[in-house]
Design a protein around this motif. Sequence first.
Motif, PDB file in Angstrom:
ATOM      1  N   HIS A 109     -25.243   1.600  13.091  1.00 28.70           N
ATOM      2  CA  HIS A 109     -23.828   1.649  13.508  1.00 28.70           C
ATOM      3  C   HIS A 109     -23.386   0.340  14.165  1.00 28.70           C
ATOM      4  CE1 HIS A 109     -23.137   5.902  12.744  1.00 28.70           C
ATOM      5  NE2 HIS A 109     -24.231   6.208  13.394  1.00 28.70           N
TER       6      HIS A 109
ATOM      7  N   PHE B  70     -20.581   3.948   6.731  1.00 28.79           N
ATOM      8  CA  PHE B  70     -21.704   3.878   7.671  1.00 28.79           C
ATOM      9  C   PHE B  70     -21.994   2.429   8.055  1.00 28.79           C
ATOM     10  CE2 PHE B  70     -26.517   4.096   8.248  1.00 28.79           C
ATOM     11  CZ  PHE B  70     -26.453   4.686   9.502  1.00 28.79           C
TER      12      PHE B  70
ATOM     13  N   HIS C  91     -23.571  10.671   7.853  1.00 28.02           N
ATOM     14  CA  HIS C  91     -25.006  10.990   7.969  1.00 28.02           C
ATOM     15  C   HIS C  91     -25.453  12.011   6.926  1.00 28.02           C
ATOM     16  CE1 HIS C  91     -23.486   9.830  12.020  1.00 28.02           C
ATOM     17  NE2 HIS C  91     -24.597   9.142  12.077  1.00 28.02           N
TER      18      HIS C  91
ATOM     19  N   HIS D 120     -25.675  11.437  19.827  1.00 27.97           N
ATOM     20  CA  HIS D 120     -24.495  11.222  18.976  1.00 27.97           C
ATOM     21  C   HIS D 120     -24.477  12.220  17.834  1.00 27.97           C
ATOM     22  CE1 HIS D 120     -26.684   8.962  15.856  1.00 27.97           C
ATOM     23  NE2 HIS D 120     -25.569   8.701  15.215  1.00 27.97           N
TER      24      HIS D 120
ATOM     25  N   ALA E  43     -24.917  13.172  14.765  1.00 32.49           N
ATOM     26  CA  ALA E  43     -25.534  12.709  13.523  1.00 32.49           C
ATOM     27  C   ALA E  43     -25.971  13.853  12.607  1.00 32.49           C
ATOM     28  CB  ALA E  43     -26.745  11.836  13.839  1.00 32.49           C
TER      29      ALA E  43
ATOM     30  N   LEU F 241     -19.333  10.414  16.178  1.00 26.57           N
ATOM     31  CA  LEU F 241     -20.098  10.179  14.957  1.00 26.57           C
ATOM     32  C   LEU F 241     -20.826   8.843  14.960  1.00 26.57           C
ATOM     33  CD1 LEU F 241     -17.696  11.448  12.164  1.00 26.57           C
ATOM     34  CD2 LEU F 241     -19.925  12.377  12.740  1.00 26.57           C
TER      35      LEU F 241
ATOM     36  N   ASP G 222     -30.871   8.281  12.546  1.00 27.64           N
ATOM     37  CA  ASP G 222     -30.320   7.257  11.655  1.00 27.64           C
ATOM     38  C   ASP G 222     -31.357   6.236  11.200  1.00 27.64           C
ATOM     39  OD1 ASP G 222     -28.126   8.606  12.642  1.00 27.64           O
ATOM     40  OD2 ASP G 222     -26.906   6.818  12.934  1.00 27.64           O
TER      41      ASP G 222
HETATM   42 ZN    ZN Z   1     -25.358   7.802  13.403  1.00 27.57          ZN
END
Ligand code: ZN
Length: 348
Positions: free
Chosen positions: A66, A91, A179, A245, A247, A265, A320
């Motif tokens: 991110h 993303f 995600h 977060h 995700a 997000l 992530d």
């Molecule tokens: Zn994320």
Amino acid sequence: MLNLGKRSLLKITVSALCVAATTQMVHADEPIPVVATFSILGNMVSEIGGEHVNVTTLVGPDGDAHVYQPTPKDARSVSEAELMFMNGLEFEGWLERLVKAASFDGSLVVATDGIQAIGFDDQNDHDDHDDHKDHDDHKDHNDHDDHADHKDHDDHKDHDDHDDHDDHSGHNHGAFDPHAWHSLTNAVIYIDNITAALAKADPSNAGDYYSNRAKYLSELDALSKDVASMMADIDADKRTVVTPHDAFGYFSVAYDVTFEAPQGLSTESEASAADVARLIEQIREQNISAVFIESISDNRLIEQIANETGASVGGTLYSDALSSSDGPASTYLDMFRHNAKTISDALK
Ligand code: ZN
């Protein structure tokens, strides 16, 4: 590429007579230079590409895509790549500039092409879980041909006009939750897109790509059954957890677990004091028993929330990024299994 070090020169001298023929053969067998934007995708590309690809991953294990800042080395990898695999759904907000700066002239492959994306505004609609029952049939991987008709979701990428929303500026999130890899059904689409792109770029090895795909999908199918059984016998009133977060929206839809997150997000957004207070109140009222930390996030806020509410920290989730090779989530399949097991262990 051509490494004219001492050893190569010696080899060329020794085998001078067959240099022309050898060069051609070596070139045909040389792995294709490809780039994947982040570790989860890089692992999938490696699994399908096998020995025929040389994968460079930009955002590595435990890295946060991110808020990533590409390096000059990344630009070199991108400029040399024949194929670049990206997640899409906004993303990788930094990618467009990198592609331009590196004068990338290969093929850009969007791994989420054809996925039914969860809308950003749907994030708070997960409370009504009754309609999630019919997602069970998605676990049957045989009906993935149906996903061809999801192609009309491609137009989701045209939501450039969302940049105009002043209140969203700086958050760097799109209209959709990016995600998408946190659903095994979606993983099949990632794999299909990767396989098709590699087979098109390198038709002489297409048979290998498709056989790697078949092997991978059978592992995915076995994992899908394991995860379904792990997630099945959790009490209805224990199915809410907290992560830093937001995700796990796709995991939430697939397995009927509600995720609350102080951040939005993207890890880029900061939780407001009011949001945190509301979350603490909610944890107390709903008796939410488990909060989780994430490998990529600043976890001080989660620890504070755990302290104030008495909720236990249920473990580390890989949201992530993969773990390093000696960690519990060094491949996509291991990551998914680890997350599901960590969540189900904490809730049982
Ligand atoms: Zn994320």
